[in-house]
Write a protein that holds these residues in place. Structure first.
Motif, PDB file in Angstrom:
ATOM      1  N   ILE A  71      -5.624   1.237  25.355  1.00 62.74           N
ATOM      2  CA  ILE A  71      -4.266   1.058  24.833  1.00 62.74           C
ATOM      3  C   ILE A  71      -4.325   0.030  23.723  1.00 62.74           C
ATOM      4  N   HIS A  72      -3.648   0.359  22.638  1.00 60.79           N
ATOM      5  CA  HIS A  72      -3.665  -0.503  21.458  1.00 60.79           C
ATOM      6  C   HIS A  72      -2.224  -0.826  21.072  1.00 60.79           C
ATOM      7  N   PRO A  73      -1.945  -2.102  20.742  1.00 62.17           N
ATOM      8  CA  PRO A  73      -0.549  -2.493  20.495  1.00 62.17           C
ATOM      9  C   PRO A  73      -0.070  -2.238  19.073  1.00 62.17           C
ATOM     10  N   SER A  74      -0.218  -1.003  18.632  1.00 67.84           N
ATOM     11  CA  SER A  74       0.389  -0.592  17.356  1.00 67.84           C
ATOM     12  C   SER A  74       0.563   0.916  17.405  1.00 67.84           C
ATOM     13  N   LEU A  75       1.279   1.431  16.428  1.00 69.22           N
ATOM     14  CA  LEU A  75       1.396   2.876  16.272  1.00 69.22           C
ATOM     15  C   LEU A  75       0.223   3.322  15.402  1.00 69.22           C
ATOM     16  N   LEU A  76      -0.909   3.587  16.041  1.00 65.74           N
ATOM     17  CA  LEU A  76      -2.089   4.030  15.286  1.00 65.74           C
ATOM     18  C   LEU A  76      -1.752   5.308  14.522  1.00 65.74           C
ATOM     19  N   PRO A  77      -2.344   5.550  13.358  1.00 65.78           N
ATOM     20  CA  PRO A  77      -3.480   4.823  12.803  1.00 65.78           C
ATOM     21  C   PRO A  77      -3.115   3.544  12.043  1.00 65.78           C
ATOM     22  N   ALA A  78      -1.861   3.113  12.093  1.00 64.35           N
ATOM     23  CA  ALA A  78      -1.517   1.847  11.438  1.00 64.35           C
ATOM     24  C   ALA A  78      -2.025   0.678  12.275  1.00 64.35           C
ATOM     25  N   GLY A 105       4.998  -0.374  18.043  1.00 65.19           N
ATOM     26  CA  GLY A 105       4.805   0.314  19.318  1.00 65.19           C
ATOM     27  C   GLY A 105       3.392   0.202  19.821  1.00 65.19           C
ATOM     28  N   CYS A 106       3.045   1.146  20.681  1.00 67.53           N
ATOM     29  CA  CYS A 106       1.708   1.138  21.281  1.00 67.53           C
ATOM     30  C   CYS A 106       1.182   2.572  21.334  1.00 67.53           C
ATOM     31  N   THR A 107      -0.140   2.655  21.450  1.00 63.93           N
ATOM     32  CA  THR A 107      -0.825   3.947  21.439  1.00 63.93           C
ATOM     33  C   THR A 107      -1.865   3.977  22.546  1.00 63.93           C
ATOM     34  N   VAL A 108      -1.885   5.052  23.314  1.00 66.55           N
ATOM     35  CA  VAL A 108      -2.994   5.304  24.239  1.00 66.55           C
ATOM     36  C   VAL A 108      -3.866   6.379  23.607  1.00 66.55           C
ATOM     37  N   HIS A 109      -5.167   6.097  23.532  1.00 68.92           N
ATOM     38  CA  HIS A 109      -6.073   7.057  22.891  1.00 68.92           C
ATOM     39  C   HIS A 109      -7.404   7.116  23.631  1.00 68.92           C
ATOM     40  N   PHE A 110      -8.081   8.247  23.491  1.00 72.49           N
ATOM     41  CA  PHE A 110      -9.457   8.336  23.967  1.00 72.49           C
ATOM     42  C   PHE A 110     -10.325   7.448  23.079  1.00 72.49           C
ATOM     43  N   VAL A 111     -11.331   6.847  23.683  1.00 75.85           N
ATOM     44  CA  VAL A 111     -12.194   5.930  22.940  1.00 75.85           C
ATOM     45  C   VAL A 111     -13.363   6.699  22.331  1.00 75.85           C
ATOM     46  N   THR A 112     -13.572   6.457  21.042  1.00 75.46           N
ATOM     47  CA  THR A 112     -14.744   6.982  20.341  1.00 75.46           C
ATOM     48  C   THR A 112     -15.451   5.803  19.673  1.00 75.46           C
ATOM     49  N   ALA A 113     -16.544   6.088  18.987  1.00 79.21           N
ATOM     50  CA  ALA A 113     -17.363   4.997  18.444  1.00 79.21           C
ATOM     51  C   ALA A 113     -16.593   4.169  17.414  1.00 79.21           C
ATOM     52  N   GLU A 114     -15.700   4.799  16.666  1.00 79.08           N
ATOM     53  CA  GLU A 114     -14.982   4.056  15.625  1.00 79.08           C
ATOM     54  C   GLU A 114     -13.790   3.324  16.241  1.00 79.08           C
ATOM     55  N   LEU A 115     -13.756   2.030  16.069  1.00 85.57           N
ATOM     56  CA  LEU A 115     -12.755   1.173  16.716  1.00 85.57           C
ATOM     57  C   LEU A 115     -11.317   1.651  16.451  1.00 85.57           C
ATOM     58  N   ASP A 116     -10.577   1.860  17.530  1.00 87.75           N
ATOM     59  CA  ASP A 116      -9.145   2.213  17.464  1.00 87.75           C
ATOM     60  C   ASP A 116      -8.883   3.526  16.719  1.00 87.75           C
ATOM     61  N   HIS A 117      -9.871   4.426  16.702  1.00 83.51           N
ATOM     62  CA  HIS A 117      -9.703   5.670  15.946  1.00 83.51           C
ATOM     63  C   HIS A 117      -9.797   6.937  16.796  1.00 83.51           C
ATOM     64  N   GLY A 118      -9.941   6.818  18.111  1.00 87.08           N
ATOM     65  CA  GLY A 118     -10.102   8.021  18.919  1.00 87.08           C
ATOM     66  C   GLY A 118      -8.822   8.848  18.963  1.00 87.08           C
ATOM     67  N   VAL A 130      -3.385  10.102  22.485  1.00 85.01           N
ATOM     68  CA  VAL A 130      -2.823  10.830  23.634  1.00 85.01           C
ATOM     69  C   VAL A 130      -1.309  10.674  23.677  1.00 85.01           C
ATOM     70  N   ALA A 131      -0.827   9.454  23.523  1.00 82.27           N
ATOM     71  CA  ALA A 131       0.616   9.221  23.625  1.00 82.27           C
ATOM     72  C   ALA A 131       0.971   7.926  22.915  1.00 82.27           C
ATOM     73  N   GLN A 132       2.212   7.867  22.464  1.00 79.48           N
ATOM     74  CA  GLN A 132       2.695   6.658  21.800  1.00 79.48           C
ATOM     75  C   GLN A 132       4.110   6.342  22.253  1.00 79.48           C
ATOM     76  N   ALA A 133       4.462   5.072  22.197  1.00 81.29           N
ATOM     77  CA  ALA A 133       5.854   4.664  22.400  1.00 81.29           C
ATOM     78  C   ALA A 133       6.238   3.745  21.253  1.00 81.29           C
ATOM     79  N   ALA A 134       7.438   3.944  20.737  1.00 83.63           N
ATOM     80  CA  ALA A 134       7.901   3.158  19.589  1.00 83.63           C
ATOM     81  C   ALA A 134       9.078   2.284  19.991  1.00 83.63           C
ATOM     82  N   VAL A 135       9.135   1.113  19.383  1.00 87.07           N
ATOM     83  CA  VAL A 135      10.280   0.205  19.580  1.00 87.07           C
ATOM     84  C   VAL A 135      10.755  -0.242  18.204  1.00 87.07           C
ATOM     85  N   PRO A 136      12.021  -0.668  18.106  1.00 84.24           N
ATOM     86  CA  PRO A 136      12.481  -1.182  16.810  1.00 84.24           C
ATOM     87  C   PRO A 136      11.890  -2.567  16.530  1.00 84.24           C
TER      88      PRO A 136
END
Ligand code: GAR
Length: 207
Positions: free
Chosen positions: A105-112, A131-144, A147-153
């Motif tokens: 889980i990453h605390p931004s709306l990836l890929p930002a 917001g935050c992003t849940v993603h599968f992990v790949t070799a490139e940091l925060d780029h997998g 899967v899902a995102q949630a946005a907040v104002p």
């Protein structure tokens, strides 16, 4: 039942949310940390979950640390490895070993805003949504694959702390939900795309 191993580096509030969610079909086998003083370890122990510490400072390279970590993780035969505030960059071999069965889980709306200080950077950039992003992990940091995102104002008076708190509340909701999909065999990553089977609606939500 899916065996789950959770990796933390500090507070562990996402791990706590996952444990408290009592996700159907998921058994939290262990919580591992790369620091003995990771606060979340106390919560895990108090809840009868096995804990291990693999201190990265005891290893002279990323590869040797990752190999030791992998050996510990694999003792629990995990179906899924969950990175929950695990603040180490992982080697390509490690990410390949867990391909399709490691989430972050990453605390931004990836890929930002990959990397650190995501909330400060979102405010400085004048973003109106964070917001935050849940993603599968790949070799490139925060780029997998996402899967899902949630946005907040982002509110006019927000600072890093207030925005982080608003996003964190969504992290605590979103991560157990996604792990629930995995546990129910509803989450599939095929041909570079992520699918969630069944009626889950959109996998992006606006709080
Ligand atoms: C969470 O906000 C998580 O998204 C972030 O660290 C925090 C950990 O909090 N992760 C990253 O920045 C990973 N790149 P927690 O320890 O209370 O779950």
């Amino acid at each position: 039942m899916k065996n789950i191993v959770i990796l933390i580096s500090g507070r562990g509030s996402n791990m706590e949310a996952i444990v408290r969610a009592r996700i159907a079909g998921a058994q939290i086998k262990a919580v591992l940390a790369n620091r003995a003083d990771a606060a979340g370890l106390t919560f895990a122990r108090e809840h009868g979950i096995e804990t291990r510490v693999v201190d990265h400072r005891h290893y002279d390279s990323r590869e040797t640390f990752d190999a030791a970590l992998q050996a510990q993780i694999d003792q629990f035969a995990p179906d899924l490895v969950v990175l929950a505030g695990f603040m180490r960059i992982l080697s390509a071999g490690f990410t390949r070993h867990y391909e399709g069965r490691m989430l972050n889980i990453h605390p931004s709306l990836l890929p930002a805003f990959t990397g650190l200080h995501t909330h400060r950077r979102a405010i400085e950039a004048g973003c109106k949504l964070a917001g935050c992003t849940v993603h599968f992990v790949t070799a490139e940091l925060d780029h997998g694959p996402i899967v899902a995102q949630a946005a907040v104002p982002v509110l006019p008076d927000d600072d890093e702390t207030s925005l982080a708190a608003r996003v964190l509340a969504q992290e605590h909701r979103l991560y157990p939900q996604v792990i629930g999909w995995f546990a129910a065999d509803r989450l599939v990553w095929r041909d570079g795309r992520v699918y969630v089977h069944g009626d889950v609606g959109a996998t992006g939500t606006l709080a």
